[in-house]
Design a protein around this motif. Sequence first.
Motif, PDB file in Angstrom:
ATOM      1  N   UNK A 223      57.068  79.433 -31.030  1.00 32.58           N
ATOM      2  CA  UNK A 223      56.293  78.367 -30.387  1.00 32.58           C
ATOM      3  C   UNK A 223      57.138  77.647 -29.338  1.00 32.58           C
ATOM      4  N   UNK A 224      58.419  77.411 -29.637  1.00 33.06           N
ATOM      5  CA  UNK A 224      59.304  76.740 -28.676  1.00 33.06           C
ATOM      6  C   UNK A 224      59.445  77.563 -27.397  1.00 33.06           C
ATOM      7  N   UNK A 225      59.627  78.878 -27.550  1.00 36.43           N
ATOM      8  CA  UNK A 225      59.751  79.767 -26.382  1.00 36.43           C
ATOM      9  C   UNK A 225      58.484  79.684 -25.531  1.00 36.43           C
ATOM     10  N   UNK A 226      57.327  79.701 -26.188  1.00 38.95           N
ATOM     11  CA  UNK A 226      56.039  79.652 -25.468  1.00 38.95           C
ATOM     12  C   UNK A 226      55.923  78.347 -24.685  1.00 38.95           C
ATOM     13  N   UNK A 227      56.227  77.214 -25.344  1.00 38.08           N
ATOM     14  CA  UNK A 227      56.088  75.928 -24.662  1.00 38.08           C
ATOM     15  C   UNK A 227      57.132  75.748 -23.572  1.00 38.08           C
ATOM     16  N   UNK A 228      58.337  76.265 -23.802  1.00 36.10           N
ATOM     17  CA  UNK A 228      59.367  76.189 -22.753  1.00 36.10           C
ATOM     18  C   UNK A 228      58.907  76.937 -21.499  1.00 36.10           C
ATOM     19  N   UNK A 270      56.481  71.610 -34.155  1.00 30.43           N
ATOM     20  CA  UNK A 270      55.826  71.877 -32.868  1.00 30.43           C
ATOM     21  C   UNK A 270      55.803  70.630 -31.995  1.00 30.43           C
ATOM     22  N   UNK A 271      55.802  69.446 -32.622  1.00 33.52           N
ATOM     23  CA  UNK A 271      55.732  68.205 -31.847  1.00 33.52           C
ATOM     24  C   UNK A 271      56.998  67.952 -31.035  1.00 33.52           C
ATOM     25  N   UNK A 272      58.041  68.775 -31.257  1.00 35.88           N
ATOM     26  CA  UNK A 272      59.259  68.665 -30.445  1.00 35.88           C
ATOM     27  C   UNK A 272      58.990  68.956 -28.974  1.00 35.88           C
ATOM     28  N   UNK A 273      57.822  69.541 -28.663  1.00 38.40           N
ATOM     29  CA  UNK A 273      57.436  69.763 -27.255  1.00 38.40           C
ATOM     30  C   UNK A 273      57.213  68.431 -26.539  1.00 38.40           C
ATOM     31  N   UNK A 274      57.091  67.349 -27.294  1.00 40.78           N
ATOM     32  CA  UNK A 274      57.097  66.000 -26.728  1.00 40.78           C
ATOM     33  C   UNK A 274      55.878  65.634 -25.900  1.00 40.78           C
ATOM     34  N   UNK A 275      56.137  64.859 -24.839  1.00 43.52           N
ATOM     35  CA  UNK A 275      55.053  64.339 -24.007  1.00 43.52           C
ATOM     36  C   UNK A 275      54.232  65.456 -23.374  1.00 43.52           C
ATOM     37  N   UNK A 276      54.851  66.599 -23.134  1.00 48.68           N
ATOM     38  CA  UNK A 276      54.135  67.747 -22.578  1.00 48.68           C
ATOM     39  C   UNK A 276      52.988  68.140 -23.508  1.00 48.68           C
ATOM     40  N   UNK A 277      53.248  68.135 -24.812  1.00 44.08           N
ATOM     41  CA  UNK A 277      52.209  68.457 -25.795  1.00 44.08           C
ATOM     42  C   UNK A 277      51.105  67.409 -25.740  1.00 44.08           C
ATOM     43  N   UNK A 278      51.489  66.128 -25.699  1.00 45.15           N
ATOM     44  CA  UNK A 278      50.500  65.047 -25.700  1.00 45.15           C
ATOM     45  C   UNK A 278      49.605  65.063 -24.477  1.00 45.15           C
ATOM     46  N   UNK A 296      39.991  53.360 -28.004  1.00 47.94           N
ATOM     47  CA  UNK A 296      40.639  52.564 -29.055  1.00 47.94           C
ATOM     48  C   UNK A 296      41.586  53.358 -29.956  1.00 47.94           C
ATOM     49  N   UNK A 297      41.405  54.668 -30.048  1.00 49.47           N
ATOM     50  CA  UNK A 297      42.301  55.492 -30.872  1.00 49.47           C
ATOM     51  C   UNK A 297      43.364  56.121 -29.981  1.00 49.47           C
ATOM     52  N   UNK A 298      44.624  55.908 -30.344  1.00 48.70           N
ATOM     53  CA  UNK A 298      45.750  56.438 -29.572  1.00 48.70           C
ATOM     54  C   UNK A 298      46.266  57.735 -30.182  1.00 48.70           C
ATOM     55  N   UNK A 299      46.757  58.628 -29.345  1.00 50.64           N
ATOM     56  CA  UNK A 299      47.506  59.788 -29.812  1.00 50.64           C
ATOM     57  C   UNK A 299      48.986  59.470 -29.614  1.00 50.64           C
ATOM     58  N   UNK A 300      49.810  59.761 -30.614  1.00 54.21           N
ATOM     59  CA  UNK A 300      51.244  59.436 -30.507  1.00 54.21           C
ATOM     60  C   UNK A 300      52.073  60.487 -31.222  1.00 54.21           C
ATOM     61  N   UNK A 301      53.300  60.656 -30.762  1.00 54.99           N
ATOM     62  CA  UNK A 301      54.253  61.548 -31.431  1.00 54.99           C
ATOM     63  C   UNK A 301      54.918  60.818 -32.593  1.00 54.99           C
ATOM     64  N   UNK A 302      55.193  61.549 -33.667  1.00 51.88           N
ATOM     65  CA  UNK A 302      55.843  60.970 -34.840  1.00 51.88           C
ATOM     66  C   UNK A 302      57.223  60.432 -34.470  1.00 51.88           C
TER      67      UNK A 302
END
Length: 319
Positions: A223-228, A270-278, A296-302
């Motif tokens: 997954x990291x390779x794909x997102x990179x 997978x959330x290590x992709x960071x803001x790009x994922x969001x 009113x509902x936010x999406x956020x990284x852990x």
Amino acid sequence: MEKKIIGIDLGGTSIKFAILTQAGEIQHKWSIATTILDEGSHIVPDMIASIKHQMELLGLSAENFLGIGMGSPGVVDRQEGTVVGAYNLNWKTKQAVKKQIESAIGIPFFIDNDANVAALGEQWVGAGGNHPDVVFVTLGTGVGGGVIADGHLIHGIAGGAGELGHIVVDFDQPIACTCGKKGCLETVASATGIVNLTRRYAESYAGDAALKALIDDGQEVTAKVVFDHAKEGDELGMIVYKNFSRYLGTACANIANILNPSTIVIGGGVSAAGDFLLEGLQEVFNTHAFPQIAKSTQLALADLGNDAGVIGAASLVLK
């Protein structure tokens, strides 16, 4: 002196421990390897020995602690303090965890499912900002989750609430899931699911993307390779990223339309992709969420990373 709490995050490879304040601040943490030999019969005795050893090192006794909280894989009976069906621990039969720990250490013990416990951690002192309405989605080898509404974990009639990875989202070319159904979110949004999507779209892709060359060459694709590759504008990588975003963003919008939490927290490897994922998720979420909910509902990284489990486990004692 204010009493402390012990939080335990039980995993198939390691067991993480922490001593925390009642405000959720970690004061001391350690870990031991999980020994799953002999049907997992060493796990609880190993935990007891480790806690006793650390208490001795730190000059602490049972009177210094308010309680012990633990997150465990498998089917958890919170009242009885038992676990069954945690196959990655070799726990095929019911394990009387609470009874063993309380009788050996003399501190009140509380337990819940590991995904629920991680959700509590993020809700309490992580990205959820201690708001009473938070949903946690964790993207790892599979997709897990936890739902907190009005400050309470939602467990459901059979303890199965929050199985967010098994929302069916893929009606295009549904893949069989480990649960026996087809098209679950887990098959297209987990680390494994992203690789599934990459292989799916690589079959019909005729361009010269670098990601396609890796697959054709038989190299390992994660997954990291794909997102990179997607971050660098790789054409096949972007196709996978957009479809991953479509599936997960739609699931998040449906979750929000039902619950309207303050935050949907996205965690896991997978959330290590960071803001790009969001960014990809947010676009799809805004399209499919009810207008007032999208606002009113936010999406956020852990925020808490590997500490979410022990922190959430500690919060069980307070709740």
